[in-house]
Design a protein around this motif. Structure first.
Motif, PDB file in Angstrom:
ATOM      1  N   ASP A  67     -14.099  51.376  54.422  1.00 12.54           N
ATOM      2  CA  ASP A  67     -13.626  51.021  55.927  1.00 12.54           C
ATOM      3  C   ASP A  67     -12.881  49.602  55.917  1.00 12.54           C
ATOM      4  N   ILE A  68     -11.811  49.618  56.066  1.00 18.33           N
ATOM      5  CA  ILE A  68     -10.967  48.475  55.916  1.00 18.33           C
ATOM      6  C   ILE A  68     -10.642  48.153  57.503  1.00 18.33           C
ATOM      7  N   VAL A  69     -10.842  46.778  57.659  1.00 16.32           N
ATOM      8  CA  VAL A  69     -10.683  46.332  59.048  1.00 16.32           C
ATOM      9  C   VAL A  69      -9.608  45.335  58.954  1.00 16.32           C
ATOM     10  N   GLU A  70      -8.512  45.211  59.520  1.00 15.84           N
ATOM     11  CA  GLU A  70      -7.331  44.111  59.228  1.00 15.84           C
ATOM     12  C   GLU A  70      -7.674  42.915  60.190  1.00 15.84           C
ATOM     13  N   PHE A  71      -7.458  41.751  59.822  1.00 15.53           N
ATOM     14  CA  PHE A  71      -7.278  40.643  60.508  1.00 15.53           C
ATOM     15  C   PHE A  71      -5.919  40.018  60.213  1.00 15.53           C
ATOM     16  N   THR A  72      -5.403  39.339  61.421  1.00 14.66           N
ATOM     17  CA  THR A  72      -4.199  38.539  61.152  1.00 14.66           C
ATOM     18  C   THR A  72      -4.575  36.915  61.470  1.00 14.66           C
ATOM     19  N   ASP A  73      -5.862  36.578  61.394  1.00 17.26           N
ATOM     20  CA  ASP A  73      -6.089  35.086  61.533  1.00 17.26           C
ATOM     21  C   ASP A  73      -7.081  34.895  60.581  1.00 17.26           C
ATOM     22  N   TYR A  74      -7.497  33.579  60.313  1.00 17.05           N
ATOM     23  CA  TYR A  74      -8.558  33.056  59.514  1.00 17.05           C
ATOM     24  C   TYR A  74      -9.955  32.985  59.974  1.00 17.05           C
ATOM     25  N   ILE A  75     -10.031  32.860  61.319  1.00 22.41           N
ATOM     26  CA  ILE A  75     -11.145  32.759  61.848  1.00 22.41           C
ATOM     27  C   ILE A  75     -12.039  33.789  62.115  1.00 22.41           C
ATOM     28  N   LEU A  76     -11.499  34.770  62.908  1.00 17.80           N
ATOM     29  CA  LEU A  76     -12.310  36.073  62.980  1.00 17.80           C
ATOM     30  C   LEU A  76     -13.245  36.799  61.924  1.00 17.80           C
ATOM     31  N   PRO A  77     -12.454  36.840  60.707  1.00 17.34           N
ATOM     32  CA  PRO A  77     -13.044  37.589  59.408  1.00 17.34           C
ATOM     33  C   PRO A  77     -14.536  36.947  59.236  1.00 17.34           C
ATOM     34  N   ASN A  78     -14.282  35.514  59.310  1.00 17.64           N
ATOM     35  CA  ASN A  78     -16.110  35.291  58.991  1.00 17.64           C
ATOM     36  C   ASN A  78     -16.851  35.207  60.289  1.00 17.64           C
ATOM     37  N   LYS A  79     -16.367  35.205  61.400  1.00 16.18           N
ATOM     38  CA  LYS A  79     -17.251  34.993  62.606  1.00 16.18           C
ATOM     39  C   LYS A  79     -17.732  36.790  62.751  1.00 16.18           C
ATOM     40  N   THR A  80     -16.816  37.617  62.369  1.00 19.65           N
ATOM     41  CA  THR A  80     -17.345  39.039  62.467  1.00 19.65           C
ATOM     42  C   THR A  80     -18.392  39.539  61.189  1.00 19.65           C
ATOM     43  N   LEU A  81     -18.160  38.579  60.294  1.00 19.81           N
ATOM     44  CA  LEU A  81     -19.133  39.004  58.936  1.00 19.81           C
ATOM     45  C   LEU A  81     -20.572  38.400  59.513  1.00 19.81           C
ATOM     46  N   ALA A  82     -20.507  37.161  60.167  1.00 18.63           N
ATOM     47  CA  ALA A  82     -21.704  36.482  60.427  1.00 18.63           C
ATOM     48  C   ALA A  82     -22.540  37.139  61.819  1.00 18.63           C
ATOM     49  N   GLU A  83     -21.795  38.006  62.461  1.00 18.00           N
ATOM     50  CA  GLU A  83     -22.173  38.745  63.486  1.00 18.00           C
ATOM     51  C   GLU A  83     -22.643  40.003  62.945  1.00 18.00           C
ATOM     52  N   ASP A  84     -22.835  40.352  61.510  1.00 18.81           N
ATOM     53  CA  ASP A  84     -23.036  41.644  60.904  1.00 18.81           C
ATOM     54  C   ASP A  84     -22.193  42.767  61.413  1.00 18.81           C
ATOM     55  N   GLU A  85     -20.975  42.496  61.949  1.00 22.69           N
ATOM     56  CA  GLU A  85     -20.134  43.811  62.070  1.00 22.69           C
ATOM     57  C   GLU A  85     -19.310  44.155  60.892  1.00 22.69           C
ATOM     58  N   LEU A  86     -19.393  43.350  59.685  1.00 21.59           N
ATOM     59  CA  LEU A  86     -18.791  43.610  58.622  1.00 21.59           C
ATOM     60  C   LEU A  86     -19.902  43.536  57.427  1.00 21.59           C
ATOM     61  N   ASP A  87     -19.559  44.167  56.295  1.00 25.69           N
ATOM     62  CA  ASP A  87     -20.496  44.237  55.100  1.00 25.69           C
ATOM     63  C   ASP A  87     -19.864  42.834  54.274  1.00 25.69           C
ATOM     64  N   ALA A  88     -18.646  42.782  54.329  1.00 29.56           N
ATOM     65  CA  ALA A  88     -17.907  41.584  53.475  1.00 29.56           C
ATOM     66  C   ALA A  88     -16.578  41.311  53.953  1.00 29.56           C
ATOM     67  N   ASN A  89     -16.124  40.249  53.371  1.00 26.55           N
ATOM     68  CA  ASN A  89     -14.576  39.894  54.062  1.00 26.55           C
ATOM     69  C   ASN A  89     -13.949  39.608  52.540  1.00 26.55           C
ATOM     70  N   TYR A  90     -12.540  39.692  52.752  1.00 25.52           N
ATOM     71  CA  TYR A  90     -11.904  39.560  51.607  1.00 25.52           C
ATOM     72  C   TYR A  90     -10.505  38.791  52.089  1.00 25.52           C
ATOM     73  N   PHE A  91     -10.349  37.490  52.125  1.00 28.98           N
ATOM     74  CA  PHE A  91      -9.110  36.712  52.767  1.00 28.98           C
ATOM     75  C   PHE A  91      -9.051  35.360  52.222  1.00 28.98           C
ATOM     76  N   GLN A  92     -10.291  34.766  51.814  1.00 24.83           N
ATOM     77  CA  GLN A  92     -10.133  33.437  51.650  1.00 24.83           C
ATOM     78  C   GLN A  92     -10.700  32.790  50.294  1.00 24.83           C
TER      79      GLN A  92
END
Length: 281
Positions: A67-92
């Motif tokens: 399940d791919i969630v697209e982000f267009t900024d560099y802040i929300l992918p980490n914030k969302t991962l920290a809030e347990d709303e993602l299993d992983a992120n891939y951008f940094q």
């Protein structure tokens, strides 16, 4: 009589609800028994989402739905991962990850590296760095985490020299020791807006991250006047997870697929040198 009729109707209604609930529960159980697991991964549009889309069928073979969630900024992918709303992120890359952990106390770890997006220098006025005139203006992003990377590249190309002993990944504009052409650096534009400034020809040259260049139709390998070298490059784009999750079988499978020959060959073929494999040849 009315009470009896009401009791019968309530009994029928309750039975219907139990039947419906039992059907829904049965469907959920059947899905779990099938062995399919879902991984929710946050990613930047290009090239990360494209690479993940290519990885989908390979993960399906391992019983994992991506399940791919697209982000267009560099802040929300980490914030969302920290809030347990993602299993992983891939951008940094690692230096950015480390700065985010330091600034936000994130409990994140690097689960594995996938690719490198070389930063390029772009210009509508000049064909090489050597052509830049005295006092030329170069625009770079306001992302301090990328300044060391950009300045190190310009030092490698011979345009500037940094102070002795400075940690390259942490260098800032204040760490420039020699600037023979008296280059004027402007660093107040958000990274996604650099391509627009380039199209408007607002300066002599622009330092643009590879993903944003690709996103706007630029080919770093062909359109840049200078390109970052992949040799000993610490800016590998990573799969990042919360501490402890790196040992999850689904995360291991994700990294294994992204580092596989199939995906690395896809990167090589599709991006033709604008995105580089972190696994070598």
């Amino acid at each position: 009589m009315k009470k009896t009729l009401l009791a019968i109707l309530l009994a029928v209604f309750t039975t219907a609800l139990v039947a419906c609930g039992g059907a829904e529960q049965g469907e959920g159980t059947e899905g779990a028994e099938s062995g399919t697991k879902t991984l929710k991964v946050g990613a930047s549009p290009v090239p990360h989402v494209e690479i993940l889309e290519e990885a989908k069928p390979l993960l399906e073979e391992k019983g994992i739905e991506l399940d791919i969630v697209e982000f267009t900024d560099y802040i929300l992918p980490n914030k969302t991962l920290a809030e347990d709303e993602l299993d992983a992120n891939y951008f940094q890359h690692e230096p950015y990850l480390e700065s985010q952990i330091a600034d936000n106390d994130y409990k994140f770890v690097n689960a594995g590296g996938v690719h490198i997006e070389p930063i390029g220098v772009y210009s509508k006025r000049h064909k090489s760095l050597e052509d830049l005139p005295e006092g030329a203006k170069i625009i770079m992003s306001n992302s301090v985490a990328d300044h060391g990377r950009m300045l190190s590249m310009l030092e490698e190309k011979g345009l500037i020299k940094l102070k002795e002993g400075v940690e390259k990944t942490e260098a800032t504009l204040e760490d420039i020791a020699e600037n023979p052409k008296n280059i004027e650096f402007q660093a107040d534009i958000e990274a996604p807006l650099l391509t627009k400034a380039y199209e408007n020809d607002e300066a002599d040259a622009f330092l643009i991250n590879g993903n944003y260049a690709l996103q706007e139709g630029l080919n770093p390998a062909e359109d840049s006047i200078a390109l970052e070298s992949p040799d000993n490059n610490p800016y590998v784009n990573l799969v990042v997870v919360r501490e402890g999750d790196e040992s999850r079988e689904e995360i291991k499978a994700l990294v294994e697929v992204l580092q596989s020959k199939e995906i690395q060959e896809f990167i090589k073929t599709k991006y033709e040198g604008s995105v580089l494999s972190a696994q070598g040849e």
